[in-house]
Design an enzyme around this catalytic site. Structure first.
Site, PDB file in Angstrom:
ATOM      1  CG  ASP A  85      -5.036   7.022 -11.850  1.00  0.00           C
ATOM      2  OD1 ASP A  85      -5.991   7.882 -11.631  1.00  0.00           O
ATOM      3  OD2 ASP A  85      -4.699   6.074 -11.046  1.00  0.00           O
ATOM      4  CD  GLU A 141      -9.450   6.104  -7.278  1.00  0.00           C
ATOM      5  OE1 GLU A 141     -10.197   5.746  -6.144  1.00  0.00           O
ATOM      6  OE2 GLU A 141      -9.128   5.690  -8.068  1.00  0.00           O
TER       7      GLU A 141
END
Length: 400
Positions: A85, A141
């Site tokens: 991400d 994250e």
């Protein structure tokens, strides 16, 4: 295989690595968009299958896709940790296109952490025997790992080492210490009134927020490396109304758990200043500190391996930002962070990767992985050469 041959293999693989980095950078993956993350996970899977010869396990938690490769039937010895991400919203490519010019690669998420993820996959692909190796690629994250934290901690537990593929610190330094992270939300409830006719009948949430912002800001301790930063703030509904509600976010960074706990207790002890105002504090510690002691031995091993590879001497750096390496260190696993791309500008318009550094980083990760996988974390001696052997066919690595 000689250490210089290992480095040459990754230099020969550089065009393929750049193509794979481009494939991931151009597959935009903002953390908050699960549809985009699903496509990004697919893209990582395709690259991983080509390099590693096997598909990952896809783990979807709270709608967020995470990928895990486990090699061998025995216990895991080493965890390679990354995320797919990014912080960039869909459409960013229109203003920040993928580009490689004069040895500098640019594009949203390139240094944080697409390039590190790709070089990690290439590093493991270079190992003939991958038993004991786990690769975990998470999808949240950048949000603080709300769904993946437990997964990260479980995969790290019992390993000889966790190698975190986040970008290097300034100048290519490895990240040997990270502050712990806490996040809070302070909400104020007041009482609305007309700002012109009878402001004295109201309880001004903005004024109460001002008192609380100053109180929170005073909780930092520069001598101990603790920062307590009020950030996003909002209050009120119109320009002629005494605000009846508002709130602000707080970002806390601390080098040790004692400081995290001190700030946490102080945050929960906040009390209203204005009569009639009410205060609510939510949140708390999000990531434990990655203390310097968690990386000392791995850094020493990395120094030896880097010298054998002919790489420049390694440096370590303490940084304020958090990563999933905080979690691996928090469960007692030796952790070395910042093993990914060398560059800069994470989360900023000038985000970039230095292309020439990619082969050396991949070689170092491969050597560290092989050492931890095959030797249980012992420090390499003069006669102990951690040398990955033949890569699989189709990996993009030239055979000697």
């Amino acid at each position: 295989m000689a250490d210089d041959a290992l480095l040459e293999r990754f230099r020969a693989a550089l065009p393929a690595m750049l193509a794979d980095i481009e494939a991931l950078v151009t597959c935009e993956s903002p953390s908050v968009d699960h549809t985009a993350l699903a496509a990004s996970a697919d893209a990582v899977t395709r690259i991983g299958i080509r390099l590693l010869g096997v598909a990952p396990e896809r783990i979807v938690l709270d709608g967020c896709p995470h990928l895990r490769w486990r090699f061998g039937d025995g216990p895991a010895r080493v965890l390679l940790l990354g995320h797919h991400d990014t912080v960039w919203p869909l459409g960013t490519l229109a203003t920040h296109p993928f580009d490689v010019t004069d040895g500098v690669l640019r594009g949203p998420g390139c240094v944080d952490m697409v390039a590190g993820l790709v070089l990690g996959l290439y590093a493991v692909a270079a190992l003939t025997d991958r038993s004991g190796v786990t690769i975990l690629v998470t999808g949240d994250e950048e949000l603080g790992s709300p769904s993946s934290r437990t997964l990260v901690e479980a995969e790290a537990a019992g390993c000889a080492g966790a190698l975190v593929l986040e970008a290097a610190a300034d100048g290519g330094a490895l990240k040997t210490e990270r502050k712990g992270v806490s996040r809070y939300r302070v909400e104020v409830t007041g009482l609305a009134a007309h700002a012109g006719l009878e402001p004295e009948r109201g309880v001004n949430a903005t004024v109460e927020l001002a008192h609380q912002v100053l109180a929170v800001n005073a909780l930092g301790d520069p001598d101990r490396g603790t920062t307590v930063t009020p950030t996003l703030v909002a209050a009120g509904t119109s320009t002629n109304t005494v605000p009846d509600a508002g709130g602000f976010a707080v970002d806390v960074r601390a080098r040790n758990a004692a400081e995290q706990h001190r700030v946490d207790a102080a945050m929960r002890a906040l009390t209203p200043v204005l009569p009639g105002a009410r205060l609510t504090v939510t949140g708390g510690p999000n990531r434990p500190p990655l203390a310097a002691g968690a990386s000392t031995e791995l850094f020493a091993i990395a120094e030896v391996l880097a010298a054998r590879l002919g790489l420049p001497p390694l440096r370590g750096a303490a940084v304020g930002g958090g990563s999933d390496g905080n979690f691996t260190a928090g469960v007692g696993t030796p952790t070395l962070d910042g093993l990914g791309a060398v560059g800069g500008g994470a989360h900023a318009d000038h985000e970039h990767v230095l292309v020439a550094e990619l082969p050396g980083r991949a070689a170092l990760v491969a050597a560290l992985t092989e050492h931890l996988r095959g030797r249980g974390g012992e420090r390499p001696g003069d006669g102990d050469r951690p040398t990955p052997t033949e890569p699989p066919a189709g990996s993009g690595l030239r055979r000697a």
